[in-house]
Motif scaffolding. Structure first.
Motif, PDB file in Angstrom:
ATOM      1  N   ARG A   4       0.814  -1.209   0.000  1.00 15.75           N
ATOM      2  CA  ARG A   4       0.000   0.000   0.000  1.00 15.75           C
ATOM      3  C   ARG A   4       0.853   1.267   0.000  1.00 15.75           C
ATOM      4  NH1 ARG A   4      -4.347  -1.355  -2.064  1.00 15.75           N
ATOM      5  NH2 ARG A   4      -5.621   0.198  -1.007  1.00 15.75           N
ATOM      6  N   THR A   5       2.181   1.096   0.056  1.00 19.16           N
ATOM      7  CA  THR A   5       3.041   2.277   0.028  1.00 19.16           C
ATOM      8  C   THR A   5       3.876   2.328  -1.245  1.00 19.16           C
ATOM      9  OG1 THR A   5       4.773   1.065   1.202  1.00 19.16           O
ATOM     10  CG2 THR A   5       3.248   2.374   2.533  1.00 19.16           C
ATOM     11  N   TYR A   6       3.541   1.479  -2.207  1.00 25.12           N
ATOM     12  CA  TYR A   6       4.347   1.425  -3.434  1.00 25.12           C
ATOM     13  C   TYR A   6       4.422   2.795  -4.107  1.00 25.12           C
ATOM     14  CZ  TYR A   6       5.995   0.109  -8.090  1.00 25.12           C
ATOM     15  OH  TYR A   6       6.694   0.032  -9.269  1.00 25.12           O
ATOM     16  N   ALA A   7       3.294   3.459  -4.200  1.00 27.90           N
ATOM     17  CA  ALA A   7       3.278   4.778  -4.849  1.00 27.90           C
ATOM     18  C   ALA A   7       4.169   5.757  -4.089  1.00 27.90           C
ATOM     19  CB  ALA A   7       1.861   5.314  -4.931  1.00 27.90           C
ATOM     20  N   VAL A   8       4.177   5.653  -2.767  1.00 22.46           N
ATOM     21  CA  VAL A   8       4.984   6.566  -1.964  1.00 22.46           C
ATOM     22  C   VAL A   8       6.471   6.393  -2.297  1.00 22.46           C
ATOM     23  CG1 VAL A   8       5.523   7.348   0.360  1.00 22.46           C
ATOM     24  CG2 VAL A   8       3.266   6.448  -0.139  1.00 22.46           C
ATOM     25  N   TRP A   9       6.911   5.137  -2.418  1.00 23.94           N
ATOM     26  CA  TRP A   9       8.307   4.890  -2.796  1.00 23.94           C
ATOM     27  C   TRP A   9       8.581   5.409  -4.211  1.00 23.94           C
ATOM     28  CZ3 TRP A   9      12.527   2.189  -0.522  1.00 23.94           C
ATOM     29  CH2 TRP A   9      12.277   1.689   0.762  1.00 23.94           C
ATOM     30  N   GLN A  10       7.696   5.018  -5.120  1.00 23.91           N
ATOM     31  CA  GLN A  10       7.855   5.392  -6.536  1.00 23.91           C
ATOM     32  C   GLN A  10       8.084   6.888  -6.684  1.00 23.91           C
ATOM     33  OE1 GLN A  10       4.103   4.132  -8.207  1.00 23.91           O
ATOM     34  NE2 GLN A  10       5.063   3.325 -10.039  1.00 23.91           N
ATOM     35  N   TYR A  11       7.184   7.650  -6.074  1.00 22.73           N
ATOM     36  CA  TYR A  11       7.169   9.084  -6.311  1.00 22.73           C
ATOM     37  C   TYR A  11       8.165   9.851  -5.446  1.00 22.73           C
ATOM     38  CZ  TYR A  11       3.092   8.664  -9.325  1.00 22.73           C
ATOM     39  OH  TYR A  11       2.234   8.356 -10.366  1.00 22.73           O
ATOM     40  N   THR A  12       8.351   9.392  -4.206  1.00 27.08           N
ATOM     41  CA  THR A  12       9.242  10.138  -3.315  1.00 27.08           C
ATOM     42  C   THR A  12      10.702   9.962  -3.712  1.00 27.08           C
ATOM     43  OG1 THR A  12       7.686   9.693  -1.519  1.00 27.08           O
ATOM     44  CG2 THR A  12       9.828  10.580  -0.901  1.00 27.08           C
ATOM     45  N   LEU A  13      11.102   8.715  -3.982  1.00 23.42           N
ATOM     46  CA  LEU A  13      12.510   8.468  -4.258  1.00 23.42           C
ATOM     47  C   LEU A  13      12.871   8.794  -5.703  1.00 23.42           C
ATOM     48  CD1 LEU A  13      13.032   5.166  -2.252  1.00 23.42           C
ATOM     49  CD2 LEU A  13      13.433   7.517  -1.549  1.00 23.42           C
TER      50      LEU A  13
END
Lengths: 278, 386, 464
Positions: free
Chosen positions: B108-117
């Motif tokens: 559920r945090t895949y997008a957070v990793w994708q976009y933040t990093l």
């Protein structure tokens, strides 16, 4: 004549007990930031009361949160094992021990004086004596008055917050709204009893249930806990000392066993004076 | 003692404390480094693509700060720490990251990793939850999608030969880990849990050929130990998820016990199952990562509705290792906010009871701040099982 | 405890439809308890698991365990079940729906009857349990497996329902073939399991009709909720937390369809009378994510009292219009279900690709902000649910980055006024779905008050 000492350094109180066949002397003092110096001081007081020299003690066991700060102890044992031993000695039928200290609370299942299972809450002030201190302060009363006050209430207030800080806000608000002090205090005790019983129920609670720690002197709390658990809760005459008593008894066991095996247990230090306080 | 081999253990120490130094060197040589944090990511495919898989770790000594601005605190604390370290630039040599469908915290945090990093490459591998024939076919197709995607990123298709070679190298790697674990069988063990944890952690930061090399040298060194440098003590097993640092093992061993075996992600769960080399390699990989790895996130059906049989099918590996390594007691170590293990705690405890192994259940944060609390519990447990 | 319940203010709903839900749910729960007498099979079920119509077509009575936990939460009687689960070694940090259910089930099994004073008669012992491995939620994979420890004779079937994630380099059409194939296989596996449990065969004609009804219900619900675009809005999120019930718990039944037809009529009538949720509608807000605190739905009334309404929400709006999705020309209801599942999850993907920096979750928010004339976004972080609450902070941050629709005049360094665009104001509330001990009414209301002030101040500085 053999003598054994147990020292229990809790977060709020330091306790020392010296035994041979019974308790010879005991001292309770507030724990401060300088635990080593305090440990020494309380030990000295206990020795003086017993009219004994340090060298006469056959074995010293330290327990409690500050047990690593007792350089003159011969062994460190956790308070779980010590409370189990101490309570079993005072209440041979005990099967469940609940210890509520200044900063934490524990539940211990015991069998034959040994712990067989335990649960602890040392992460949250709201499950300890600290919760009572803070709310007593917020209500402008002494913590010692809480028990008797609560017992006068027949309509305890419902404190819904589990966080000490929010609960503090909540009781102040409710006091301002005109809720009687005794009901608020009863509510606070129920709240603590609830949290502790919730934790303890993770063990398979069996009678006899014994409570230890400073909060055990609070009759209102003991009643609330009893109600929540559905069991009578017994209180030792000196509920603060069970850990130290257990520690001393464990020391005695170790020395007796060593003798049977034809060995001699060395003391770590010969004298209290040897210890340099930095 | 062989001086060359004393060097190998200091090398392990250096790679452990300056984690990622080799990956940084390789990056400077022009290699592509792909980060991952879960045992379900197929390393063989990353290696076959010519990239270097790098296991992302958290840092128990570093409180989570920057990570919290983009990721809620109700996620698994280990995963949050991995994210925090990444955001703080600890892994700025990464070209990409691959996330597997392990648990909600990572999914559920895949997008957070994708976009933040904002890495050049990012991919999500959707492992199914069940073990039906259709699941295996689906997973095989997912792996194929991953192969095509990674091939586009590197500009080179992944060949069947490269895949077969990578599978062979990783199987070798697992044989070497098995050999390392043999040194834990004697009483007292010849190698400590702390040492093994360091060695395996370091291995996951290196290309597989270098890890294999390192393990060979370590095996040689351990082979030189004629007698154990450790005392006889209670033999402890740790059961749980990702424990990517030595703090817990060291604490137990400092309290006077020997940690001789585990069912952890960075231990046997990850490192021992082989990939079948006969037949279709993608199907073999699907089988290894979905079925052979025994992780609670994969649903194992209770076919006979027999509770004891079911516990055996779900947790039999625990019993197997407990017997093989002569275990006295176990510690079940679960992070707060962990769903896959959290829901299983009563069942796992039942299983430990059924094989008459005393077990201590610890729920922890991911931080050295809780060491004092852990110490009291572990010490009390060790006192209990005397 | 009784005192507290009395003092707890009654919730006000804006629509009659929402008010009728309580008795409907109570009757449904009663139905699950009577099912055995009526010779029907019961199944523990999760919402949004694609098997609603399949169950209805086989007359299997679903026991919605999340719903029951919600009922306990709303009645503020969940704590004893949560405590019980904890006493069994389940961590309090797990999904509190599951903790409530597990605590309840273990107690019921131990007593061999319903726990004392069980809310609305209790949760019926099921004949089977239907788990669902999906990307959605770990508890859907693990909860019933944990419950089986207390009910070892109750079989579980786990139906795997994946959907593809949004990737930069992969369009969902590249993977749809094997996703649809797997979903269909899994649904057929479920049907086979149910046939075995009931001893009857699936009537595919009946399933076809039920699925068709389900699809029409989806379309009707979408059109009905779109009516809330009106100014003033006739219905808010508070009501929607009730009106989601037929969609989530009764899909495939005529009752559900009729309910939304009634709601549709009621909203049209309110719009004709220009009757909003409140008289003086000042601020239109989006409930951008997070399950509500079932024990604190009165917070929506509190928002109302400050002039704020919620014309739209993403939570529990688990439908999209079928006529906007790809649906193959097929009569196979299983195939239609599979495409509906797939189409729902990839609904915003193509739109998101068109806006730099966007993502389907964020695109959804933007669409509603524009359609419903939204001025502020509220998120609720429920600590025990990773599924719906991880990523909300990031969504707000990303939304603020890529979408700045409010023109304001900013004072520049040289003292002159400059036109600039700012993002929508947002608010994050924190507590839980069921566990009331995490909720501080004082704190929540403080936050809402501060947010209202922010909304007002942004309104004042808004230019044309």
């Amino acid at each position: 004549m053999k003598y054994f000492a147990g020292i229990d350094i809790g977060s709020t109180m330091t306790k020392v007990v010296i035994i041979n066949n019974g308790i010879i002397s005991s001292v309770i003092g507030p724990t401060g930031p300088e635990q080593r110096r305090l440990a020494n001081k309380v030990m000295e007081e206990a020795l003086n009361k017993a009219v004994l020299a340090f060298e006469s003690i056959n074995y010293i066991v330290a327990t409690g949160y500050g047990r690593i700060n007792v350089p003159f102890a011969d062994k460190q044992v956790t308070e779980i094992t010590c409370h189990a031993k101490g309570v079993a000695n005072l209440f041979p039928e005990a099967k469940t021990v609940i210890d509520i200290g200044g900063q934490d609370s524990k539940g211990i299942k015991i069998d034959n004086g040994r712990p067989i299972d335990f649960v602890m809450n040392d992460k949250c002030a709201a499950g300890s004596g600290r919760f009572l201190e803070i709310t007593a302060d917020a209500l402008g009363i002494n913590i010692e008055e809480m028990g008797e006050l609560a017992l006068q209430s027949d309509n305890p207030a419902q404190i819904s917050n589990i966080c000490t800080i929010f609960a503090e806000q909540e009781v102040v608000n409710k006091l301002a709204e005109g809720i009687p002090l005794r009901d608020l205090v009863a509510g606070v005790l129920e709240s603590l009893a609830s949290r502790v019983s919730r934790m303890v129920k993770r063990l398979n609670v069996e009678e006899t249930v014994v409570i230890t720690g400073g909060v055990a002197k609070n009759a209102g709390l003991v009643k609330a806990l009893s109600d929540k658990l559905g069991y009578h809760v017994s209180v030792p005459s000196e509920p603060l000392l069970t850990g130290a008593i257990g520690a001393a008894l464990l020391g005695k066991d170790l020395v007796m066993k060593a003798e049977k095996d034809g060995q001699y247990l060395e003391r770590k230090k010969r004298s209290l004076r040897e210890i340099e306080i930095l | 003692m062989n001086k060359k081999n004393i060097d190998i253990l200091s090398k392990v120490e250096s790679y452990y404390s300056d984690y990622g130094q080799r990956a940084r060197e390789l990056k400077n040589e022009g290699k592509k480094i792909i980060g991952y944090a879960c045992s379900l990511v197929p390393l063989e495919i990353i290696t076959a693509a010519g990239c270097i898989p790098f296991r992302i770790r958290g840092d128990v000594h570093d409180p989570i700060t920057k990570g919290d601005t983009n990721l809620e605190t109700i996620a698994c604390p280990f995963y949050r720490s991995c994210f925090d370290q990444s955001v703080k630039g600890k892994y700025d040599f990464l070209d990409g990251s691959v996330v597997a469908h392990g648990c909600d915290s990572m999914t559920r945090t895949y997008a957070v990793w994708q976009y933040t990093l904002d890495l050049s490459y990012s991919h999500f591998i959707n492992l199914p939850h069940t073990l039906s024939k259709s699941s295996m076919e689906f997973f095989r197709a997912e792996l194929n999608t991953f192969i095509k995607s990674l091939g586009r990123f590197t500009g080179k298709e992944i060949s069947d030969d490269a895949l077969a070679e990578a599978i062979g190298l990783y199987n070798e790697n697992r044989d070497k880990v098995k050999a390392l674990y043999e040194f834990r069988k004697p009483d007292p063990p010849t190698v400590s849990g702390t040492e093994i944890t360091k060695i395996l952690t370091v291995g996951s930061s290196l290309p597989v050929t270098e890890a294999n090399n390192l393990f060979d040298k370590v095996l040689e060194e351990l082979g030189q130990r004629e007698e154990s440098p450790f005392k006889k003590a209670r033999r402890i097993m740790i059961d749980g998820a990702c424990v990517d640092n030595i703090e817990l093992v060291k604490l137990i061993e400092d309290l006077g016990a020997n940690v001789v075996i585990d069912t952890l992600c960075n231990g046997t769960r990850d490192n021992l199952p082989h990939t079948e080399t006969k037949g279709d390699p993608l199907s073999a990989l699907a089988d290894r990562y979905l079925d052979k790895i025994n992780c609670p996130r994969t649903y194992r059906e209770n076919k006979d509705q027999d509770l004891q049989k079911e516990l055996e099918s779900r947790f039999g590996d625990i019993g197997f290792y407990a017997r093989e390594f002569n275990v006295d007691a176990a510690i079940l170590y679960v992070y707060k906010y962990c769903d896959p293990f959290g829901f299983e705690v009563p069942a796992r405890k039942s299983y430990f009871d059924s094989i008459k192994l005393p077990v201590l259940y610890l729920e922890d944060e991911y931080s050295t701040g809780t060491i004092g609390q852990l110490k009291t519990r572990i010490q009390a447990f060790l006192e209990m099982i005397q | 405890m009784a005192e507290e319940k009395k003092k707890h203010k009654k919730r006000r709903t804006a629509t009659k439809a929402a008010a009728s839900i309580g008795p409907m749910v109570k009757a449904a729960i009663g139905g699950t308890i009577k099912a055995k007498e009526e010779g029907k099979k019961t199944a523990y079920s999760f919402i949004v698991c694609l098997y609603d119509e399949i169950l209805r077509a086989m007359d299997i009575v679903p026991v919605w365990t999340e719903n029951y936990a919600g009922v306990c939460g709303a009645k503020r009687d969940a704590e004893r079940f949560l405590e019980r689960a904890e006493s069994l070694s389940f961590s309090r940090s797990l999904c509190t729906y599951a903790l409530c259910g597990l605590g309840f089930d273990q107690w019921r099994e131990e007593l061999a009857e319903m726990p004392p004073d069980a809310p609305w008669g209790g949760q019926a012992r099921p004949d089977m349990m239907l788990s669902s491995g999906q990307i959605l939620c770990d508890p859907r994979n693990k909860w019933y497996q944990a419950a089986q420890q207390f009910m070892p004779d109750v079989p579980i079937h786990n139906v795997d329902l994946p959907y593809p994630f949004y990737e930069d380099d992969i369009h969902y059409s590249e993977v749809q073939d094997y996703y649809i194939k797997h979903i269909m296989e899994e649904l057929r596996g479920l049907v086979a399991f149910l046939e075995k449990q009931t001893g009857t065969k699936m009537d595919y004609d009946r399933l076809r009709e039920t699925v068709d009804l389900g699809e029409r219900t989806w379309n009707l619900l979408h059109e009905t909720y779109e009516l809330r675009r009106a100014v003033p809005t006739p219905m808010g999120t508070g009501d929607a937390m009730n009106t989601m019930v037929p969609m989530a718990f009764m899909l495939g039944t005529q009752t559900a369809y009729d309910f939304y037809a009634e709601l549709n009529k009621e909203l049209k009538e309110k719009i004709a009378r220009k009757e909003g949720v409140i008289e003086n509608e000042k601020y239109r807000l989006l409930w951008g994510g997070g399950l509500p605190s079932w024990f604190a739905l009165t917070d929506f009334n509190y928002f109302n009292s400050k002039g704020a309404v919620f014309p739209a929400e993403t939570t529990y709006r688990m439908i999209q219009p079928i006529y906007n999705m790809y649906m193959p020309d097929t009569n196979d209801p299983i195939e239609r279900l599979a495409w509906r599942w797939f189409g729902y999850w990839v609904y915003w993907y193509d739109q998101a690709r068109k806006r730099p920096g966007s993502h389907p979750d964020v695109e959804w928010l933007i669409q509603y902000i524009e359609d419903y004339q939204i001025e502020g976004v509220v998120m609720h972080e429920a600590f025990s649910c990773r599924t719906w609450h991880l990523g909300l902070i990031w969504q707000l941050n990303q939304l603020a980055k890529i979408y700045k629709p409010i023109p304001v005049l900013m004072l520049g360094k040289d003292g002159s006024e400059k036109k600039s665009n700012r993002e929508l104001p947002s608010l994050v509330l924190e507590s839980d779905i069921i566990d009331i001990t995490t909720y501080s009414e004082i704190d929540t209301r403080n936050r809402i008050d501060a947010f209202i002030e922010t909304l007002e101040s942004v309104k004042q500085s808004k230019t044309n």
